[in-house]
Design a protein around this motif. Sequence first.
Motif, short mmCIF file in Angstrom:
data_model
loop_
_atom_site.label_atom_id
_atom_site.label_comp_id
_atom_site.label_asym_id
_atom_site.label_seq_id
_atom_site.Cartn_x
_atom_site.Cartn_y
_atom_site.Cartn_z
N LEU A 267 -15.17 9.34 73.62
CA LEU A 267 -16.13 10.41 73.32
C LEU A 267 -16.18 11.41 74.46
O LEU A 267 -16.16 12.63 74.26
CB LEU A 267 -17.54 9.84 73.12
CG LEU A 267 -17.90 9.25 71.77
CD1 LEU A 267 -19.34 8.79 71.77
CD2 LEU A 267 -17.69 10.30 70.68
N VAL A 268 -16.24 10.89 75.68
CA VAL A 268 -16.35 11.75 76.85
C VAL A 268 -15.10 12.61 77.01
O VAL A 268 -15.19 13.81 77.28
CB VAL A 268 -16.59 10.88 78.11
CG1 VAL A 268 -16.26 11.65 79.37
CG2 VAL A 268 -18.03 10.42 78.15
N LEU A 269 -13.93 11.99 76.83
CA LEU A 269 -12.70 12.75 77.02
C LEU A 269 -12.57 13.84 75.95
O LEU A 269 -12.15 14.95 76.22
CB LEU A 269 -11.48 11.83 77.01
CG LEU A 269 -11.40 10.88 78.20
CD1 LEU A 269 -10.15 10.01 78.11
CD2 LEU A 269 -11.40 11.63 79.53
N VAL A 270 -12.96 13.52 74.71
CA VAL A 270 -12.81 14.49 73.63
C VAL A 270 -13.87 15.58 73.68
O VAL A 270 -13.57 16.76 73.53
CB VAL A 270 -12.86 13.77 72.25
CG1 VAL A 270 -12.84 14.79 71.12
CG2 VAL A 270 -11.69 12.81 72.11
N PHE A 271 -15.12 15.17 73.94
CA PHE A 271 -16.24 16.13 73.85
C PHE A 271 -16.78 16.54 75.20
O PHE A 271 -17.94 16.93 75.31
CB PHE A 271 -17.37 15.52 73.02
CG PHE A 271 -17.01 15.31 71.58
CD1 PHE A 271 -16.91 16.38 70.72
CD2 PHE A 271 -16.76 14.04 71.10
CE1 PHE A 271 -16.60 16.18 69.38
CE2 PHE A 271 -16.43 13.83 69.77
CZ PHE A 271 -16.35 14.91 68.92
N GLN A 272 -15.95 16.46 76.22
CA GLN A 272 -16.41 16.72 77.58
C GLN A 272 -17.26 17.97 77.69
O GLN A 272 -18.38 17.94 78.22
CB GLN A 272 -15.17 16.83 78.48
CG GLN A 272 -15.45 17.04 79.91
CD GLN A 272 -14.83 18.33 80.39
OE1 GLN A 272 -15.52 19.18 80.90
NE2 GLN A 272 -13.53 18.49 80.21
N ARG A 273 -16.76 19.08 77.15
CA ARG A 273 -17.47 20.34 77.31
C ARG A 273 -18.85 20.31 76.67
O ARG A 273 -19.84 20.74 77.25
CB ARG A 273 -16.67 21.48 76.69
CG ARG A 273 -15.82 22.17 77.69
CD ARG A 273 -14.80 23.09 77.08
NE ARG A 273 -13.67 23.16 77.99
CZ ARG A 273 -13.72 23.79 79.15
NH1 ARG A 273 -14.81 24.40 79.55
NH2 ARG A 273 -12.67 23.81 79.94
N ARG A 274 -18.91 19.79 75.45
CA ARG A 274 -20.18 19.75 74.73
C ARG A 274 -21.19 18.86 75.45
O ARG A 274 -22.37 19.19 75.56
CB ARG A 274 -19.98 19.18 73.33
CG ARG A 274 -19.42 20.19 72.37
CD ARG A 274 -19.15 19.51 71.06
NE ARG A 274 -18.40 20.38 70.18
CZ ARG A 274 -18.95 21.33 69.45
NH1 ARG A 274 -20.24 21.53 69.51
NH2 ARG A 274 -18.20 22.08 68.66
N ILE A 275 -20.71 17.70 75.94
CA ILE A 275 -21.62 16.78 76.62
C ILE A 275 -22.19 17.44 77.86
O ILE A 275 -23.39 17.40 78.12
CB ILE A 275 -20.89 15.46 76.96
CG1 ILE A 275 -20.60 14.69 75.68
CG2 ILE A 275 -21.73 14.61 77.90
CD1 ILE A 275 -19.79 13.44 75.86
N VAL A 276 -21.30 18.09 78.63
CA VAL A 276 -21.76 18.72 79.86
C VAL A 276 -22.77 19.81 79.55
O VAL A 276 -23.84 19.89 80.18
CB VAL A 276 -20.56 19.29 80.65
CG1 VAL A 276 -21.06 20.16 81.80
CG2 VAL A 276 -19.71 18.15 81.18
N SER A 277 -22.49 20.62 78.54
CA SER A 277 -23.44 21.71 78.25
C SER A 277 -24.78 21.14 77.79
O SER A 277 -25.83 21.67 78.13
CB SER A 277 -22.86 22.68 77.23
OG SER A 277 -22.79 22.06 75.97
N GLY A 278 -24.75 20.04 77.07
CA GLY A 278 -25.99 19.40 76.63
C GLY A 278 -26.78 18.85 77.80
O GLY A 278 -27.99 19.01 77.89
N LEU A 279 -26.06 18.19 78.72
CA LEU A 279 -26.72 17.64 79.91
C LEU A 279 -27.39 18.74 80.71
O LEU A 279 -28.49 18.59 81.22
CB LEU A 279 -25.70 16.95 80.82
CG LEU A 279 -25.26 15.57 80.42
CD1 LEU A 279 -24.21 15.06 81.39
CD2 LEU A 279 -26.44 14.64 80.42
N ILE A 280 -26.69 19.86 80.80
CA ILE A 280 -27.22 20.96 81.59
C ILE A 280 -28.44 21.56 80.92
O ILE A 280 -29.44 21.85 81.57
CB ILE A 280 -26.12 22.00 81.84
CG1 ILE A 280 -25.11 21.41 82.83
CG2 ILE A 280 -26.70 23.30 82.39
CD1 ILE A 280 -23.81 22.14 82.89
N LEU A 281 -28.38 21.68 79.60
CA LEU A 281 -29.55 22.21 78.88
C LEU A 281 -30.74 21.27 79.00
O LEU A 281 -31.88 21.71 79.13
CB LEU A 281 -29.22 22.37 77.40
CG LEU A 281 -28.64 23.70 77.00
CD1 LEU A 281 -28.30 23.66 75.53
CD2 LEU A 281 -29.60 24.82 77.29
#
Lengths: 280, 319
Positions: free
Chosen positions: A261-275
Motif C-alpha cells: 500500500l505504501v509503495l503504491v500510494f506513497q503520494r496520497r498517504i503523505v498528502s493525507g498525513l500532512i493534511l
Amino acid sequence: MNARIIKTALERTGFAAAVVAIFTFSVFPLYWALITSWQKGSEVYTVRYLPSAISWANYRAVFIEQSFGHNLVNSALVAAGTVGVSLALSVFAAYGLGRVRFRGRMLLLFTILGASMFPQIAVLSGLFELIGWMGLYNRLPGLVLAYLIFTLPFSVWVLTIFMQRLPREIEEAALVDGASPRVVVLRILVPLVRPAMVTTGLLAFIAAWNEFLFALTLTLTDRARTVPVAISLITGASQYELPWGRVMAASVIVTVPLVLLVLVFQRRIVSGLILGGVKG
Amino acid sequence: MWGIDPLMDSNSKPNVRRAVRVTAGAGLERWRVRTAWVFLAPTLAVLALVAGWPLLRTAMLAFTDAYLSRMAEARWVGLENFRWLLTDGDWWRSVQNTIVFTVASVSVQFVLGLGAALVLNVRFAGRGLLRAVVLIPWAIPTVVSARMWRWMYHDVYGVFNDLGLRSGLLAQPVAWLADDTTAMAAIVVADIWKATPFMALLLLAGLQAIPPGLYEAARVDGVGRLNAFVYITLPLLKPAILVALIFRTLDALRVFDLIYVMTSNAVSTASMSVYARQQLIDFQEMGYGSAVSLMIFFVIAVFVAAYVTAMRASLVEEG
C-alpha cells in the motif's frame, strides 16, 4: 585536481552516504524479520546476515498450528468496516462543516479535531462497559465502533478541508435545478473529493489494521482477535522461549500488504498525513 | 433519478418549491444551515456515543470503588482514588518513564527527521523510491515492530549483541530489555525508528513550501549555505516544526503498544497508559484505573489545547 573538484566529490560522497544510511535504517528491521522467518526450527539460533536456504515452514505453521488465517480475515473485516462507516458518515459531515457557514462551525470543527487527539486510554473503561452493554464484547462490530473514535474525526477534518476548496457555484447550479442536498453530495461533491476519500480511507485502513489497545481489551478469544493481538500473544513452551521464526513469519505476513500500500500510494498517504498533521 | 430522491421534500413539485427558496435568499441560507446540521447529526451522534459517553463514564467511575466483576456494587468514594494515586510510587515511576521516553524520542526524531527531510528535498535519481521506503517503518503495525526489535535485542541471538561482540564494542552480550539500565534506551531507539518518518515527512512538506527564489537571491548575494539554512530555512520552517513537535509529543505521551509488547508491565519501563491499563483490566480496578486514565487525559489535554491553538493560528493565517 583543484580544491573545488575535491569539495564537490566529498559532498557527493557525503550525500550518497546519507541516502544509503536512510535506506538501511528504514529497511533493516524488516529485512532481519524476513531472513529470520525463512530459517527452520533451531536455525534461528545462529545469527546469519544473508539468507541461506529459504524455508516456508514457519509460514505454514502459523496458518496450520494457529488460527492466523482467521485473525487475518478478522483484521481485514474490521479495517474495511471501519473505513466504510467512517467515509459514509464523514463525507456528509464534511459537507455541513466545509460548505455551509453557521455559528459554532469552527468550535465544532476543532472539537472534532481535538477528539482525535485524546488518549485512547481515557475512554477505555467507559468503552469497555458500553461495548458490554451493547452485547458487542468479543465481536467484530464492537471493534469497528471503537475505531470510529480515531478514524471519524480524522476523516471529517481532511474531507472538510477538501470540500472548502471547491468553488461554491458547483452545488448552487444543482440546487437551483431542484436537486436535494443528498444528491448534491453524492453526485457532485463525492466525485470531486474522491482523491481525498481514497487518502483518508487508506489512512483509516492502516490505523484500524494496526490498532492494538482496543483490540486487546475488547476481544477475548481467537474468534474475534485481530492480527496485532494474535502476534502479541504468540508464545512458546515457556515465556523465555518464544518461537521467533514463527513470530517473524506472522510479522512479515501482516506487514506485506502495508508495504505494498505504501509503495503504491506513497503520494496520497503523505498528502493525507500532512493534511491531518498540518493544514495543507 | 433526481426527482425521486427520498430525502427530498415530500412536496410533489420539488423543483418549484426549491426555486422559490433560492430566490428567497435568506431562506436558502437558513435551509442550508438546517441541512448542514442534518448531515452532521449522524457523525455527532456516533462521536457522542463512542467518545463522549465513555469519557464521561471514565470521569464518573474515577470517583467510585468500581471493580470489574461487580460493577453494580460500586460506591462513591470521592477523591479517595486520587489520594491513593498521589502516593503510589509505581504511578509516579510511570509518569517519569513517559516523560523520559517522550523527551528522548521526540528530540532525536526531530534531529534525524530534519536531516532526512533535507536529503529528501534534494532532487536525485531514486528520490521517489526513498520517500516511499522511508514510510515503511511508519506503516508497520507497532506490535510487529515491537516484536521485530525485541528479536534484534535478544540477549543471546540478537543482531545487536552479535554485531557488538564481533566488532569488539561489547565484551559480553547484554540483555537490553531485561536490564533496567538499558531497557528504556532500547525502547526509545525502536520508537525513533518507527516515528522518524512521520517527522521527516511533515518537515519535508514545510521545506517544499519555501519558495526556491529565496535561495537563489541568497546565492546571488553571496550568502553561504549554512547561513541560508539558519536565516532562511529555519525561520520559515518554524510553523511546520512546531506542529510536528506537538503532534509527536502528543503521540509519545500516550504510548502503549510499543512498551507493552517489548517489556510488558515491567515497572522500570511502564508508561502512564501501560500502568492505567494494568489497573483497569489486569487488576480489574475500574474505579482506580479510571482515576489514572482521567489524570492522563488532563495531562494530554494541555498539549491538545496547544496543538489546536497552533492549528487555528495557521488556519487563520491562510484565511
